[in-house]
Design a protein around this motif. Structure first.
Motif, PDB file in Angstrom:
ATOM      1  N   ASP A   4      36.125  64.188  65.954  1.00  0.00           N
ATOM      2  CA  ASP A   4      36.700  65.395  66.565  1.00  0.00           C
ATOM      3  C   ASP A   4      38.223  65.425  66.440  1.00  0.00           C
ATOM      4  N   ASP A   5      38.837  64.253  66.520  1.00  0.00           N
ATOM      5  CA  ASP A   5      40.306  64.211  66.481  1.00  0.00           C
ATOM      6  C   ASP A   5      40.856  63.905  65.083  1.00  0.00           C
ATOM      7  N   ALA A   6      40.005  64.026  64.048  1.00  0.00           N
ATOM      8  CA  ALA A   6      40.513  63.795  62.679  1.00  0.00           C
ATOM      9  C   ALA A   6      41.088  65.087  62.104  1.00  0.00           C
ATOM     10  N   ILE A   7      42.086  64.922  61.232  1.00  0.00           N
ATOM     11  CA  ILE A   7      42.680  66.093  60.568  1.00  0.00           C
ATOM     12  C   ILE A   7      41.944  66.298  59.250  1.00  0.00           C
ATOM     13  N   LEU A   8      41.525  67.535  58.983  1.00  0.00           N
ATOM     14  CA  LEU A   8      40.753  67.838  57.776  1.00  0.00           C
ATOM     15  C   LEU A   8      41.679  68.080  56.580  1.00  0.00           C
ATOM     16  N   LEU A   9      41.331  67.467  55.450  1.00  0.00           N
ATOM     17  CA  LEU A   9      42.080  67.720  54.218  1.00  0.00           C
ATOM     18  C   LEU A   9      41.099  68.036  53.089  1.00  0.00           C
ATOM     19  N   ASP A  10      41.138  69.273  52.592  1.00  0.00           N
ATOM     20  CA  ASP A  10      40.336  69.637  51.421  1.00  0.00           C
ATOM     21  C   ASP A  10      41.276  69.560  50.223  1.00  0.00           C
ATOM     22  N   ASN A  11      41.048  68.565  49.368  1.00  0.00           N
ATOM     23  CA  ASN A  11      42.001  68.346  48.258  1.00  0.00           C
ATOM     24  C   ASN A  11      41.481  68.855  46.912  1.00  0.00           C
ATOM     25  N   SER A  12      40.463  69.760  46.944  1.00  0.00           N
ATOM     26  CA  SER A  12      39.882  70.278  45.688  1.00  0.00           C
ATOM     27  C   SER A  12      40.957  70.783  44.735  1.00  0.00           C
ATOM     28  N   HIS A  13      41.953  71.445  45.285  1.00  0.00           N
ATOM     29  CA  HIS A  13      42.958  72.062  44.413  1.00  0.00           C
ATOM     30  C   HIS A  13      44.351  71.489  44.640  1.00  0.00           C
ATOM     31  N   MET A  14      44.396  70.237  45.008  1.00  0.00           N
ATOM     32  CA  MET A  14      45.709  69.614  45.233  1.00  0.00           C
ATOM     33  C   MET A  14      45.957  68.530  44.194  1.00  0.00           C
ATOM     34  N   THR A  15      47.206  68.389  43.771  1.00  0.00           N
ATOM     35  CA  THR A  15      47.540  67.297  42.857  1.00  0.00           C
ATOM     36  C   THR A  15      47.697  66.033  43.707  1.00  0.00           C
ATOM     37  N   LEU A  16      47.728  64.899  43.029  1.00  0.00           N
ATOM     38  CA  LEU A  16      47.899  63.632  43.744  1.00  0.00           C
ATOM     39  C   LEU A  16      49.206  63.613  44.516  1.00  0.00           C
ATOM     40  N   ASP A  17      50.266  64.145  43.882  1.00  0.00           N
ATOM     41  CA  ASP A  17      51.576  64.165  44.540  1.00  0.00           C
ATOM     42  C   ASP A  17      51.542  65.012  45.806  1.00  0.00           C
ATOM     43  N   GLU A  18      50.849  66.150  45.710  1.00  0.00           N
ATOM     44  CA  GLU A  18      50.758  67.027  46.894  1.00  0.00           C
ATOM     45  C   GLU A  18      50.005  66.325  48.033  1.00  0.00           C
ATOM     46  N   GLN A  19      48.941  65.610  47.657  1.00  0.00           N
ATOM     47  CA  GLN A  19      48.176  64.889  48.683  1.00  0.00           C
ATOM     48  C   GLN A  19      49.028  63.810  49.334  1.00  0.00           C
ATOM     49  N   GLN A  20      49.796  63.110  48.490  1.00  0.00           N
ATOM     50  CA  GLN A  20      50.656  62.044  49.004  1.00  0.00           C
ATOM     51  C   GLN A  20      51.705  62.592  49.964  1.00  0.00           C
ATOM     52  N   ASP A  21      52.313  63.699  49.573  1.00  0.00           N
ATOM     53  CA  ASP A  21      53.343  64.302  50.427  1.00  0.00           C
ATOM     54  C   ASP A  21      52.733  64.711  51.763  1.00  0.00           C
ATOM     55  N   TRP A  22      51.571  65.307  51.684  1.00  0.00           N
ATOM     56  CA  TRP A  22      50.866  65.789  52.890  1.00  0.00           C
ATOM     57  C   TRP A  22      50.600  64.615  53.834  1.00  0.00           C
ATOM     58  N   LEU A  23      50.062  63.530  53.248  1.00  0.00           N
ATOM     59  CA  LEU A  23      49.713  62.362  54.069  1.00  0.00           C
ATOM     60  C   LEU A  23      50.955  61.724  54.689  1.00  0.00           C
ATOM     61  N   TYR A  24      51.987  61.591  53.863  1.00  0.00           N
ATOM     62  CA  TYR A  24      53.203  60.944  54.341  1.00  0.00           C
ATOM     63  C   TYR A  24      53.828  61.746  55.483  1.00  0.00           C
ATOM     64  N   LYS A  25      53.763  63.083  55.343  1.00  0.00           N
ATOM     65  CA  LYS A  25      54.304  63.951  56.393  1.00  0.00           C
ATOM     66  C   LYS A  25      53.540  63.744  57.709  1.00  0.00           C
ATOM     67  N   LYS A  26      52.213  63.687  57.610  1.00  0.00           N
ATOM     68  CA  LYS A  26      51.391  63.461  58.805  1.00  0.00           C
ATOM     69  C   LYS A  26      51.742  62.123  59.441  1.00  0.00           C
ATOM     70  N   PHE A  27      51.901  61.106  58.595  1.00  0.00           N
ATOM     71  CA  PHE A  27      52.223  59.774  59.095  1.00  0.00           C
ATOM     72  C   PHE A  27      53.578  59.799  59.814  1.00  0.00           C
ATOM     73  N   SER A  28      54.555  60.461  59.192  1.00  0.00           N
ATOM     74  CA  SER A  28      55.904  60.503  59.784  1.00  0.00           C
ATOM     75  C   SER A  28      55.880  61.234  61.124  1.00  0.00           C
ATOM     76  N   GLU A  29      55.131  62.330  61.187  1.00  0.00           N
ATOM     77  CA  GLU A  29      55.048  63.088  62.447  1.00  0.00           C
ATOM     78  C   GLU A  29      54.459  62.226  63.559  1.00  0.00           C
ATOM     79  N   LEU A  30      53.407  61.464  63.197  1.00  0.00           N
ATOM     80  CA  LEU A  30      52.709  60.665  64.200  1.00  0.00           C
ATOM     81  C   LEU A  30      53.492  59.455  64.679  1.00  0.00           C
ATOM     82  N   THR A  31      54.315  58.894  63.800  1.00  0.00           N
ATOM     83  CA  THR A  31      55.002  57.658  64.172  1.00  0.00           C
ATOM     84  C   THR A  31      56.430  57.908  64.661  1.00  0.00           C
ATOM     85  N   LYS A  32      56.846  59.170  64.637  1.00  0.00           N
ATOM     86  CA  LYS A  32      58.186  59.521  65.108  1.00  0.00           C
ATOM     87  C   LYS A  32      58.272  59.144  66.587  1.00  0.00           C
ATOM     88  N   GLU A  33      59.271  58.364  66.962  1.00  0.00           N
ATOM     89  CA  GLU A  33      59.376  57.930  68.380  1.00  0.00           C
ATOM     90  C   GLU A  33      59.743  59.115  69.257  1.00  0.00           C
TER      91      GLU A  33
END
Ligand code: DC
Length: 229
Positions: free
Chosen positions: A200-229
């Protein structure tokens, strides 16, 4: 910066491992491929005559479970994670189609799952890792601070698996792969224990039309948001 647990779940061949590996590398976390563990158990079955490539002798596997030890090591050159089955490097062999054909059946066995889950929790005792699989955010680490559920269309996923096998020199058949992807989706979603589902608390990512770089940027952004003090 505080270290967290990152669970990346989703359908087969949707690029979870590539994303998870690359995220782990860029943030200095460990990476664990839980699917590789079920694949290694499947390879063990094939090598020991516990499976004929189709069916599994469940009682024989149950009696052998204590002999199966799966470990990961980091390749010093490529920095990739390598899977070892009882001390033997099986990283290439576990990706073969003969293993893919039986792995969902092996992964549906309760005694296999409980043993793998125990080993996964042991590996994850220290925070600061990314683990990918099917039930990491729901069953293995339900308290993970970051949970991602990845999906893509079956055709896109079959094409990715096809390209992967072709690149390593195999001669794959696209239709056979698509059939395998669909069959595994069905088995993964309908099995009784730990079926594949989005937490229920997972974030959905449909990467059918995303490049690897776009996926990486997306993930890194989520990580940064979550770990920001
Ligand atoms: O991600 P993969 O294709 O390498 O996974 C191989 C199989 O293992 C797949 O059929 C689903 C199963 N699996 C599972 O049941 N639970 C996990 N945590 C990881 C994989």
């Amino acid at each position: 910066m505080r270290k967290i647990t990152i669970a990346i779940d989703g359908f087969s061949s949707c690029g979870k491992s590539t994303m998870a590996k690359s995220l782990a590398r860029s943030i200095g976390y460990l990476y664990f491929d839980s699917g590789a563990m079920y694949r290694a158990v499947s390879l063990y079955c094939l090598e020991q005559g516990i499976s004929d490539g189709d069916n599994i002798d469940v009682e024989k596997l149950k009696a052998s479970m204590h002999k199966i030890r799966i470990t990961f090591e980091c390749d010093t050159e490529t920095k990739n994670s390598i899977t070892f089955l009882n001390g033997e490097n099986v990283e290439t062999e576990i990706r073969s189609l003969r293993v893919s054909r039986i792995v969902s059946k092996v992964a549906a066995l309760d005694f296999v799952r409980s043993e793998m889950i125990a080993q996964q929790r042991e590996m994850g005792k220290q925070k600061g890792f990314v683990m990918d699989g099917r039930d990491i955010g729901t069953t293995v680490f339900p308290d993970a601070e970051m949970k991602i559920f990845v999906t893509a269309s079956a055709e896109v996923r079959a094409q990715r698996r096809f390209d992967e096998l072709k690149n390593r020199g195999d001669n794959p058949d696209y239709n056979e792969i698509l059939e395998n992807v669909l069959q595994r989706d069905h088995l993964d979603q309908t099995r009784e224990i730990s079926p594949l589902r989005k937490a229920d608390d997972a974030i959905l990512l449909d990467n059918s039309h995303m490049t690897l770089d776009e996926q990486q940027d997306w993930l890194y952004k989520k990580f940064s948001e979550l770990t920001k003090e």
